[in-house]
Every structure is written in C-alpha cells, then in structure tokens.
Write a protein that holds these residues in place. Sequence first.
Motif: not given
Length: 300
Positions: A231-251
């Motif tokens: 699974i690849v996550m956008s570093r910019t997405h995590i730092t810009r949109h926050g951890w809660r949005e990152a968890m949404h993407t991870l799910l």
Amino acid sequence: MSRRHTQLGFDFFDAAPAAAESSSAPAAPTPMIVSPSFTQSVTLAVTQLVTQVFSPVLTPAFVPTPPKPVEHDSRPSRGRTAVRARTAVLFSRLDDLGLRGVDALVLMRTRTVMVSLIGRTLRIHEGYADAPESVLRAIVAFAIARNKTARTTAREAILAFDVERGPSVRRHEPARPGDVAMIAQLMDAHRELNAKWFDGALSAMPLRLSGRMATRLGHYDPGSRHTPPEIVMSRTHITRHGWREAMHTLLHEMVHQWQHETGQPLDHGAGFREKARDVGITPAARRDVTPLEKRRKATG
C-alpha cells in the motif's frame, strides 16, 4: 597389335580380340595383377604421407567440426516479422470465433492492461496469443459486449488465464525526515483497522510513502510473482489533510486489499461500495479531500 593395360588390378583391353594377334609378333608382357591387400597397403601409405606433409599447414578452418546441438527456445520470437505473423494468426482465430467491429489488432507487452478496446482497435497482451479457445472466446465476448455484466464476466475469464508479465521495477524514492516514524504509525493503524473492520483476516502489508502522487491519495498494488503487494500513501496528503483523512484513505486501500485477498476484481463496483459502507468510509473512487475543519467552517 593390341595392347593390354593394367591399373590397380583392373584390366583394360583394346577393341581387337586377343585371338587376332599375329603369332610372329613378340609376346605381350605378362600383366601385373595387383592383389587387393597390396592396393590397400599402397593407399594407406599414400594417405599417411599426405597427412605428414600437409598437416602442419592445415588451419582450423579446414578441420571439420561436429554440428552444435540446436537449442529450442520456448519463448516466442520478438522479431518484427514474427510478431506480425502471430498477430495475423490470432486475428484470424478471433474472427473465426465471432469477433466483429474490430479493424486492427495489436499485440502488446504490459504489466497491467491485458485487453483493451479503443475505438475499433483491439489491444491484447502477447501472452494470450497462444491461449486456449475458451480464453479467446472470452476476449471476443469482452470486445463485442453491449452491457457491463457481459463485459465483467468476460473480464474475469480473461484474468483467470495467467500470463507472464515480467518483473516490475518499483522506483523507491529516498526517505525523508520523519518517514520512519510516519510509516510505523501507518503500520500500527493498519493492524488496528484490520482487527476492527476485517476481523484480522487481512495480511500484514508493507506500507510506503510517496511524494510523486499528483492526484491520487493512496494506491494498493496487488504485486506479481516477482514483487509482493503493498500500500502506497501520499506523503503530501497525510501532511496537508491530517491523520483522520489519511485513515479514511488507508481504509479505502484496505478494502482493495480485501478484494484481492478474497479473489474479487480490484474495482469500485457494487462489492467495493458495499464493503466500504460496512467499514464506514465513502464508497466512491474520488472524494472531497478538504480537511474537516475547513468543511465545518464552510458549512457554518
């Protein structure tokens, strides 16, 4: 007067018979009859002499060498002529199976797209050139399908036939400060979400951060026989949109992982949407990524 000649034990006579010879003529010399053993000895001696005289000047080019065994390569030829021939044969087979509305066929070598229809050109991975008739019928059904159900059924039959895609090269960018800690947090989150929403059925998954994603927030790569899933996550997405949005993407990506590990196609169809609702995320391929704080302010 006739003469009688002898050469290597074989007699050659003039046309006149021996009886017509004059009695007053001197007697003809007695022919020398060479025995076969003598002939063989002479031949052997001459052969040895020629070998001794000429062997020093013989070059390896004149020495006959045994032919090399022919090695049969099981891989299809990649020459232009060979590819054209395989394409023509495959096009003919598909036409016999009912292919219509296609003007051109292209054999390609890719890792992701197996069959695609663009306009009136059908593009097929070269691994299907020698596929059995049942798979070719599925390709025909995919090309002439008039509804999504028929195309999905054909797609599943096509993907069930394994073709060699070759190793993929993943470009890993250098790690940045804070990546190790962030990846560790993502790994912990994956483990917790797996236990909460998937009863711990999903496999432990390598996670990677990327700064090259321009439009995507995350990506699930099912891997191949050469590379493991990840699974690849956008570093910019995590730092810009926050951890809660990152968890949404991870799910979101974990639902794709669930699809892959349960043998379902990786898509955003009905199965994905149902599972997404079960785990409490937006069942859509694209969604609003505006941070929650800004959305609350915008809605008043």
